[in-house]
Motif scaffolding. Structure first.
Motif, mmCIF file in Angstrom:
data_model
loop_
_atom_site.group_PDB
_atom_site.id
_atom_site.type_symbol
_atom_site.label_atom_id
_atom_site.label_comp_id
_atom_site.label_asym_id
_atom_site.label_seq_id
_atom_site.Cartn_x
_atom_site.Cartn_y
_atom_site.Cartn_z
ATOM 1 N N ALA A 86 0.810 -1.219 0.000
ATOM 2 C CA ALA A 86 0.000 0.000 0.000
ATOM 3 C C ALA A 86 0.841 1.265 0.000
ATOM 4 O O ALA A 86 0.377 2.326 -0.430
ATOM 5 C CB ALA A 86 -0.934 0.002 1.207
ATOM 6 N N ASN A 87 2.080 1.170 0.458
ATOM 7 C CA ASN A 87 2.969 2.334 0.493
ATOM 8 C C ASN A 87 3.942 2.363 -0.674
ATOM 9 O O ASN A 87 4.835 3.205 -0.717
ATOM 10 C CB ASN A 87 3.738 2.364 1.816
ATOM 11 N N GLY A 130 -0.406 0.027 -4.029
ATOM 12 C CA GLY A 130 -0.256 1.466 -3.922
ATOM 13 C C GLY A 130 0.262 2.065 -5.220
ATOM 14 O O GLY A 130 0.584 1.359 -6.179
ATOM 15 N N CYS A 131 0.336 3.393 -5.248
ATOM 16 C CA CYS A 131 0.879 4.111 -6.406
ATOM 17 C C CYS A 131 2.122 4.858 -5.965
ATOM 18 O O CYS A 131 2.057 5.726 -5.093
ATOM 19 C CB CYS A 131 -0.154 5.093 -6.961
ATOM 20 N N PRO A 171 -0.427 2.795 -11.338
ATOM 21 C CA PRO A 171 -0.618 1.617 -10.480
ATOM 22 C C PRO A 171 -0.741 0.329 -11.293
ATOM 23 O O PRO A 171 -1.480 0.276 -12.284
ATOM 24 C CB PRO A 171 -1.925 1.932 -9.739
ATOM 25 N N CYS A 187 -8.736 3.120 -8.311
ATOM 26 C CA CYS A 187 -7.556 3.784 -7.733
ATOM 27 C C CYS A 187 -7.958 5.022 -6.934
ATOM 28 O O CYS A 187 -7.507 5.224 -5.800
ATOM 29 C CB CYS A 187 -6.585 4.185 -8.838
ATOM 30 N N SER A 188 -8.814 5.853 -7.518
ATOM 31 C CA SER A 188 -9.236 7.075 -6.838
ATOM 32 C C SER A 188 -9.949 6.755 -5.531
ATOM 33 O O SER A 188 -9.732 7.422 -4.509
ATOM 34 C CB SER A 188 -10.163 7.884 -7.754
ATOM 35 N N TYR A 202 -7.301 5.090 -2.918
ATOM 36 C CA TYR A 202 -6.259 5.997 -2.441
ATOM 37 C C TYR A 202 -6.804 7.141 -1.584
ATOM 38 O O TYR A 202 -6.040 7.880 -0.961
ATOM 39 C CB TYR A 202 -5.460 6.551 -3.614
ATOM 40 N N TYR A 241 -2.799 4.313 2.594
ATOM 41 C CA TYR A 241 -2.170 4.287 1.280
ATOM 42 C C TYR A 241 -1.174 5.423 1.061
ATOM 43 O O TYR A 241 -0.826 5.750 -0.076
ATOM 44 C CB TYR A 241 -3.235 4.235 0.182
ATOM 45 N N SER A 286 -0.109 7.636 -2.122
ATOM 46 C CA SER A 286 -0.655 7.104 -3.375
ATOM 47 C C SER A 286 -1.573 8.089 -4.083
ATOM 48 O O SER A 286 -1.536 8.218 -5.308
ATOM 49 C CB SER A 286 -1.406 5.801 -3.109
ATOM 50 N N SER A 287 -2.422 8.777 -3.319
ATOM 51 C CA SER A 287 -3.349 9.717 -3.947
ATOM 52 C C SER A 287 -2.608 10.824 -4.679
ATOM 53 O O SER A 287 -2.936 11.169 -5.820
ATOM 54 C CB SER A 287 -4.292 10.308 -2.895
ATOM 55 N N PHE A 311 -0.821 9.324 -7.719
ATOM 56 C CA PHE A 311 -1.765 8.947 -8.769
ATOM 57 C C PHE A 311 -2.242 10.168 -9.546
ATOM 58 O O PHE A 311 -2.456 10.091 -10.769
ATOM 59 C CB PHE A 311 -2.951 8.206 -8.159
#
Length: 303
Positions: A169-170, A204-205, A211, A243-244, A247, A252, A255-256, A259
């Motif tokens: 997630a990180n 995660g992103c 992602p 994803c949206s 995150y 996360y 990630s937001s 992304f």
């Protein structure tokens, strides 16, 4: 998590050139850590390079779902209840990146090959199985992949081994950024419907990449665990809507933010693929952040 660009980030062709020139041979790499312990693995985390191929052309599809809704639908190729696919294309070859743990790359004189380890054949990949038994946090995803033969009417391919791995997630990768952990990696063999089903988390992103989930397909389990060349190395692109939604939840990290700075069209792996390829590489997802997601995708091989 920051990902520094290095030689491994410049695509599969570059990776192969470097491996053949500088690194250990595939056969010599089959040992778990050749001359080094797990702590000698990478401490940094890097983005993946691109090397994709295909003959179909078309506009890039961002394959988004409905952010924040109970259902998020990607545009991955659908499968019927018996595992057969109504339509399919050959998945493009993509880089396996710096962190495959499949015996093909070396850091500081040590090579990791999770494929040779007892316990790697498993459906739930959320926990470590080498030394540590820690379970990683994240939104649950039940992922079913259907491997099909695009040269024979998209018929299912049974007995093929699929190796799946991705970041946490990180944005960190086990055995590299997290050298004491081995979670989010596993192998399964396709059934008579050409299917494998993994329980994992939504990746995660991290900065510099859209992602994604990595996978390799081998013609047999013995092929996967004996170090033979994969029939296909590629990646799945996570649906933008999911994803949206994911995150926006706790756990996360960055990630937001990461992304918001990327897209499929700008990604250095997915950006040069056709719309048909992106459609197949994007899992169809249902569910939501409170209940978890169910995801399905078709993997097309020309055999």
């Amino acid at each position: 998590m920051d990902h520094d660009v290095d030689d491994h980030d410049r695509g599969l062709a570059q990776d192969l050139e470097i491996i053949s020139r500088r690194l250990m041979g595939r056969r010599a790499a089959l040992g778990w850590f050749a001359g080094a312990g797990a702590t000698a693995l990478l401490a940094g985390c890097g983005g993946d390079g691109a090397a994709s191929s295909g003959t179909t052309t078309g506009a890039t599809d961002t394959s988004s779902g409905s952010a924040g809704s109970g259902t998020s639908t990607g545009s991955g190729a659908g499968t019927d209840g018996d595992g057969s696919s109504g339509s399919c294309v050959a998945d493009p070859t993509e880089t396996n990146g710096p962190y495959p743990a499949d015996g093909t790359n070396t850091s500081n004189g040590s090579t990791s090959n999770v494929l040779t380890q007892s316990g790697v054949v498993r459906s739930d990949i959320r926990s470590s199985f080498i030394g540590s038994t820690a379970t990683t946090a994240g939104i649950r995803v039940d992922l079913t992949l259907t491997v099909v033969n695009v040269d024979n009417g998209c018929t299912p391919l049974s007995g093929y081994a699929v190796y799946v791995w991705h970041c946490d997630a990180n944005g960190g990768y086990s055995l590299y950024d997290l050298p004491a952990e081995s979670y989010l990696r596993g192998v399964l063999v396709t059934d008579s419907n050409g299917q494998v089903s993994f329980t994992t988390i939504f990746p995660g992103c991290y900065a510099g990449r859209y992602p994604h989930i990595h996978f390799e397909v081998f013609s047999s389990l013995s092929g996967a665990t004996s170090g033979r060349a994969a029939a296909l190395i590629s990646q799945l692109a996570m649906p933008a809507g999911a994803c949206s939604a994911v995150y926006a939840t706790d756990g996360y990290g960055q990630s937001s933010t990461n992304f918001a700075r990327t897209s499929i069209s700008s990604d250095n792996v997915f950006g040069d693929n056709s719309s048909a390829q992106i459609s197949q590489q994007t899992p169809a997802m249902s569910g939501g952040v409170s209940t978890g997601y169910t995801a399905t995708a078709t993997i097309g091989l020309a055999v």
